[in-house]
Design a protein around this motif. Structure first.
Motif, PDB file in Angstrom:
ATOM      1  N   ALA A   1       0.838  -1.203   0.000  1.00 22.10           N
ATOM      2  CA  ALA A   1       0.000   0.000   0.000  1.00 22.10           C
ATOM      3  C   ALA A   1       0.875   1.256   0.000  1.00 22.10           C
ATOM      4  O   ALA A   1       0.575   2.227  -0.696  1.00 22.10           O
ATOM      5  CB  ALA A   1      -0.939  -0.005   1.208  1.00 22.10           C
ATOM      6  N   LEU A   2       1.949   1.226   0.756  1.00 23.06           N
ATOM      7  CA  LEU A   2       2.854   2.375   0.811  1.00 23.06           C
ATOM      8  C   LEU A   2       3.585   2.567  -0.522  1.00 23.06           C
ATOM      9  O   LEU A   2       3.774   3.699  -0.978  1.00 23.06           O
ATOM     10  CB  LEU A   2       3.842   2.200   1.960  1.00 23.06           C
ATOM     11  N   VAL A   3       3.967   1.477  -1.163  1.00 20.46           N
ATOM     12  CA  VAL A   3       4.639   1.562  -2.466  1.00 20.46           C
ATOM     13  C   VAL A   3       3.706   2.178  -3.503  1.00 20.46           C
ATOM     14  O   VAL A   3       4.100   3.088  -4.247  1.00 20.46           O
ATOM     15  CB  VAL A   3       5.133   0.163  -2.921  1.00 20.46           C
ATOM     16  N   PHE A   4       2.444   1.716  -3.534  1.00 20.05           N
ATOM     17  CA  PHE A   4       1.496   2.273  -4.504  1.00 20.05           C
ATOM     18  C   PHE A   4       1.152   3.721  -4.165  1.00 20.05           C
ATOM     19  O   PHE A   4       0.941   4.531  -5.070  1.00 20.05           O
ATOM     20  CB  PHE A   4       0.254   1.399  -4.629  1.00 20.05           C
ATOM     21  N   ALA A   5       1.102   4.071  -2.896  1.00 14.63           N
ATOM     22  CA  ALA A   5       0.894   5.469  -2.508  1.00 14.63           C
ATOM     23  C   ALA A   5       2.042   6.328  -3.043  1.00 14.63           C
ATOM     24  O   ALA A   5       1.815   7.419  -3.583  1.00 14.63           O
ATOM     25  CB  ALA A   5       0.781   5.603  -0.997  1.00 14.63           C
ATOM     26  N   THR A   6       3.258   5.832  -2.921  1.00 14.70           N
ATOM     27  CA  THR A   6       4.433   6.562  -3.391  1.00 14.70           C
ATOM     28  C   THR A   6       4.399   6.748  -4.907  1.00 14.70           C
ATOM     29  O   THR A   6       4.704   7.842  -5.414  1.00 14.70           O
ATOM     30  CB  THR A   6       5.724   5.828  -2.966  1.00 14.70           C
ATOM     31  N   ILE A   7       4.003   5.719  -5.641  1.00 13.40           N
ATOM     32  CA  ILE A   7       3.907   5.835  -7.100  1.00 13.40           C
ATOM     33  C   ILE A   7       2.872   6.894  -7.470  1.00 13.40           C
ATOM     34  O   ILE A   7       3.090   7.713  -8.373  1.00 13.40           O
ATOM     35  CB  ILE A   7       3.573   4.472  -7.739  1.00 13.40           C
ATOM     36  N   ASN A   8       1.759   6.897  -6.753  1.00 11.11           N
ATOM     37  CA  ASN A   8       0.740   7.923  -7.006  1.00 11.11           C
ATOM     38  C   ASN A   8       1.277   9.318  -6.709  1.00 11.11           C
ATOM     39  O   ASN A   8       1.001  10.265  -7.450  1.00 11.11           O
ATOM     40  CB  ASN A   8      -0.519   7.641  -6.174  1.00 11.11           C
ATOM     41  N   ILE A   9       2.044   9.452  -5.646  1.00 14.55           N
ATOM     42  CA  ILE A   9       2.632  10.750  -5.299  1.00 14.55           C
ATOM     43  C   ILE A   9       3.579  11.218  -6.399  1.00 14.55           C
ATOM     44  O   ILE A   9       3.599  12.401  -6.754  1.00 14.55           O
ATOM     45  CB  ILE A   9       3.332  10.686  -3.920  1.00 14.55           C
ATOM     46  N   VAL A  10       4.361  10.306  -6.957  1.00 16.93           N
ATOM     47  CA  VAL A  10       5.259  10.659  -8.061  1.00 16.93           C
ATOM     48  C   VAL A  10       4.451  11.205  -9.238  1.00 16.93           C
ATOM     49  O   VAL A  10       4.815  12.230  -9.836  1.00 16.93           O
ATOM     50  CB  VAL A  10       6.130   9.450  -8.481  1.00 16.93           C
ATOM     51  N   LEU A  11       3.337  10.549  -9.564  1.00 20.48           N
ATOM     52  CA  LEU A  11       2.488  11.050 -10.657  1.00 20.48           C
ATOM     53  C   LEU A  11       1.903  12.423 -10.331  1.00 20.48           C
ATOM     54  O   LEU A  11       1.798  13.276 -11.210  1.00 20.48           O
ATOM     55  CB  LEU A  11       1.360  10.064 -10.959  1.00 20.48           C
ATOM     56  N   ILE A  12       1.518  12.622  -9.077  1.00 22.25           N
ATOM     57  CA  ILE A  12       0.995  13.933  -8.667  1.00 22.25           C
ATOM     58  C   ILE A  12       2.057  15.015  -8.888  1.00 22.25           C
ATOM     59  O   ILE A  12       1.767  16.090  -9.419  1.00 22.25           O
ATOM     60  CB  ILE A  12       0.533  13.913  -7.198  1.00 22.25           C
ATOM     61  N   VAL A  13       3.278  14.729  -8.483  1.00 23.03           N
ATOM     62  CA  VAL A  13       4.372  15.704  -8.630  1.00 23.03           C
ATOM     63  C   VAL A  13       4.646  15.979 -10.107  1.00 23.03           C
ATOM     64  O   VAL A  13       4.804  17.138 -10.520  1.00 23.03           O
ATOM     65  CB  VAL A  13       5.639  15.209  -7.899  1.00 23.03           C
ATOM     66  N   ILE A  14       4.681  14.923 -10.922  1.00 24.26           N
ATOM     67  CA  ILE A  14       4.947  15.096 -12.357  1.00 24.26           C
ATOM     68  C   ILE A  14       3.881  15.971 -13.002  1.00 24.26           C
ATOM     69  O   ILE A  14       4.169  16.801 -13.863  1.00 24.26           O
ATOM     70  CB  ILE A  14       5.026  13.724 -13.073  1.00 24.26           C
ATOM     71  N   HIS A  15       2.631  15.817 -12.568  1.00 23.75           N
ATOM     72  CA  HIS A  15       1.509  16.514 -13.210  1.00 23.75           C
ATOM     73  C   HIS A  15       0.932  17.640 -12.353  1.00 23.75           C
ATOM     74  O   HIS A  15      -0.195  18.090 -12.597  1.00 23.75           O
ATOM     75  CB  HIS A  15       0.422  15.501 -13.574  1.00 23.75           C
ATOM     76  N   ALA A  16       1.698  18.130 -11.405  1.00 21.63           N
ATOM     77  CA  ALA A  16       1.210  19.179 -10.496  1.00 21.63           C
ATOM     78  C   ALA A  16       0.782  20.437 -11.236  1.00 21.63           C
ATOM     79  O   ALA A  16      -0.223  21.063 -10.884  1.00 21.63           O
ATOM     80  CB  ALA A  16       2.277  19.508  -9.451  1.00 21.63           C
ATOM     81  N   ASP A  17       1.517  20.812 -12.274  1.00 24.35           N
ATOM     82  CA  ASP A  17       1.185  22.034 -13.021  1.00 24.35           C
ATOM     83  C   ASP A  17      -0.151  21.921 -13.751  1.00 24.35           C
ATOM     84  O   ASP A  17      -0.760  22.939 -14.083  1.00 24.35           O
ATOM     85  CB  ASP A  17       2.281  22.350 -14.046  1.00 24.35           C
ATOM     86  N   GLU A  18      -0.595  20.705 -13.997  1.00 20.61           N
ATOM     87  CA  GLU A  18      -1.816  20.500 -14.776  1.00 20.61           C
ATOM     88  C   GLU A  18      -3.056  20.311 -13.895  1.00 20.61           C
ATOM     89  O   GLU A  18      -4.155  20.147 -14.405  1.00 20.61           O
ATOM     90  CB  GLU A  18      -1.640  19.285 -15.683  1.00 20.61           C
ATOM     91  N   LEU A  19      -2.886  20.325 -12.570  1.00 20.66           N
ATOM     92  CA  LEU A  19      -4.012  20.085 -11.673  1.00 20.66           C
ATOM     93  C   LEU A  19      -5.074  21.166 -11.763  1.00 20.66           C
ATOM     94  O   LEU A  19      -6.270  20.886 -11.595  1.00 20.66           O
ATOM     95  CB  LEU A  19      -3.528  19.949 -10.227  1.00 20.66           C
ATOM     96  N   ILE A  20      -4.674  22.389 -12.017  1.00 20.01           N
ATOM     97  CA  ILE A  20      -5.630  23.503 -12.061  1.00 20.01           C
ATOM     98  C   ILE A  20      -6.559  23.384 -13.259  1.00 20.01           C
ATOM     99  O   ILE A  20      -7.740  23.694 -13.167  1.00 20.01           O
ATOM    100  CB  ILE A  20      -4.881  24.857 -12.057  1.00 20.01           C
ATOM    101  N   HIS A  21      -6.041  22.907 -14.391  1.00 19.84           N
ATOM    102  CA  HIS A  21      -6.842  22.771 -15.598  1.00 19.84           C
ATOM    103  C   HIS A  21      -6.736  21.322 -16.105  1.00 19.84           C
ATOM    104  O   HIS A  21      -6.044  21.060 -17.086  1.00 19.84           O
ATOM    105  CB  HIS A  21      -6.346  23.735 -16.687  1.00 19.84           C
ATOM    106  N   PRO A  22      -7.437  20.398 -15.445  1.00 17.95           N
ATOM    107  CA  PRO A  22      -7.265  18.986 -15.786  1.00 17.95           C
ATOM    108  C   PRO A  22      -7.728  18.604 -17.194  1.00 17.95           C
ATOM    109  O   PRO A  22      -7.252  17.627 -17.746  1.00 17.95           O
ATOM    110  CB  PRO A  22      -8.069  18.251 -14.726  1.00 17.95           C
ATOM    111  N   PHE A  23      -8.645  19.358 -17.770  1.00 15.28           N
ATOM    112  CA  PHE A  23      -9.147  18.993 -19.100  1.00 15.28           C
ATOM    113  C   PHE A  23      -8.801  20.004 -20.178  1.00 15.28           C
ATOM    114  O   PHE A  23      -9.499  20.143 -21.167  1.00 15.28           O
ATOM    115  CB  PHE A  23     -10.675  18.768 -19.035  1.00 15.28           C
ATOM    116  N   ALA A  24      -7.702  20.694 -19.950  1.00 12.51           N
ATOM    117  CA  ALA A  24      -7.267  21.706 -20.935  1.00 12.51           C
ATOM    118  C   ALA A  24      -6.485  21.058 -22.053  1.00 12.51           C
ATOM    119  O   ALA A  24      -5.932  20.044 -21.966  1.00 12.51           O
ATOM    120  CB  ALA A  24      -6.421  22.755 -20.246  1.00 12.51           C
TER     121      ALA A  24
END
Length: 122
Positions: free
Chosen positions: A99-122
């Motif tokens: 569970a911790l490993v998959f949480a970490t992978i999700n966090i990596v994706l969040i960091v990679i795509h942080a700039d796109e969070l404001i406009h997810p469907f742009a």
């Protein structure tokens, strides 16, 4: 979208499709796991649908990269909660760490795509 993001997306999509489906249909492993953790079986089904929804949003992320970060948040919170439930049940680290490993992978994706969070469907 980076190669790392694509690879992590594929890994997570496969895991959450498999795991979510197994939870929804009541696979023996997951039924026994939820019983061991002291969680009701209806919560196993809800968790399965949460994972399937997250996998669907990760798939949408191939067209709308901002969706990936939101799926990462959705699934990352789920995995952090799963980790703490395993700790509460006094499971060994071998049972708690996925569970911790998959949480970490999700966090990596969040960091990679942080700039796109404001406009997810742009």
């Amino acid at each position: 979208m980076t190669v790392l993001s694509i690879v992590l997306q594929i890994l997570l999509i496969l895991y959450y499709l498999f795991s979510g489906t197994a939870k929804v249909v009541g696979a023996k492993y997951w039924s026994e796991m939820f019983q061991h953790l002291g969680l009701p079986q209806w919560f196993r089904v809800v968790t399965g649908f949460v994972q399937l929804a997250g996998a669907a949003v990760l798939i949408v992320g191939y067209w709308y990269a901002g969706a990936i970060g939101w799926a990462g948040i959705w699934l990352g919170v789920t995995m952090v909660a799963a980790f703490f439930v395993h700790l509460k049940a006094k499971d060994p680290i071998g049972k708690s760490s996925p569970a911790l490993v998959f949480a970490t992978i999700n966090i990596v994706l969040i960091v990679i795509h942080a700039d796109e969070l404001i406009h997810p469907f742009a």
